[in-house]
Motif scaffolding. Structure first.
Motif: not given
Length: 172
Positions: A60, A66, A69
């Motif tokens: 990340v 997250s 990512a």
């Protein structure tokens, strides 16, 4: 900041015996084809676990969440644009020793797509392909997955009610 407080901060940083924790995200995607559920996997091109199967994922970056990512890594490693795909959080994977490079905490996301888009391997993925879920489950049972991605597979399949074995589980 005063000279004394600056020195104290530097000294404290040097005496800090904590180990760094790295933040990662993975994405588990399912799609049906001819009445059979498939899961998207990559073959890792780099150590650790070079040549083993894994889900698209990675670090990340400082400017992203997250979930962002997970979408970015899926695009880099498989060519898929997941911008408009609702990703469900599958779990947080943080067992010590799950990654030989150090302490990694990964947030896994997943989705059950309506159709199976074409994929193309990129970045650190040597291959990207849709495997029948039951085949992937057998590979996972034989320790053919990198990291703890076999656990992610089971958790994600359960989350979406997908069968891991013939005659077991539900379906969508």
């Amino acid at each position: 900041m005063s000279l004394l407080s600056s020195f104290a901060a530097k000294l404290a940083a040097r005496l800090d015996d904590r180990h760094p924790v790295f933040y990662a995200a993975d994405v588990v995607l399912f799609a049906p084809a001819d009445g059979v559920w498939h899961v998207l996997l990559i073959e890792r091109g780099w150590p650790p676990h070079r040549g083993r199967l894994a889900f698209p994922g990675g670090h990340v970056d400082p400017h992203e969440t997250s979930a962002e990512a997970a979408r970015r890594e899926a695009a880099e490693e498989t060519g898929l644009d997941l911008t408009d795909v609702a990703l469900d959080r599958i779990g947080i994977y943080d067992a010590p020793g799950r990654d030989a490079r150090g302490r990694y905490v990964s947030v896994a996301y997943g989705a059950a797509l309506e159709n199976m888009p074409a994929v193309v391997a990129g970045d650190d993925a040597r291959l990207a392909a849709w495997l029948p879920l039951r085949v992937a489950a057998r590979i996972a049972a034989g320790a053919g997955f990198a990291f703890d991605h076999a656990v992610m597979l089971h958790d994600a399949a359960a989350r979406f009610g997908l069968p891991m074995e013939p005659g077991v589980g539900g379906g969508r």
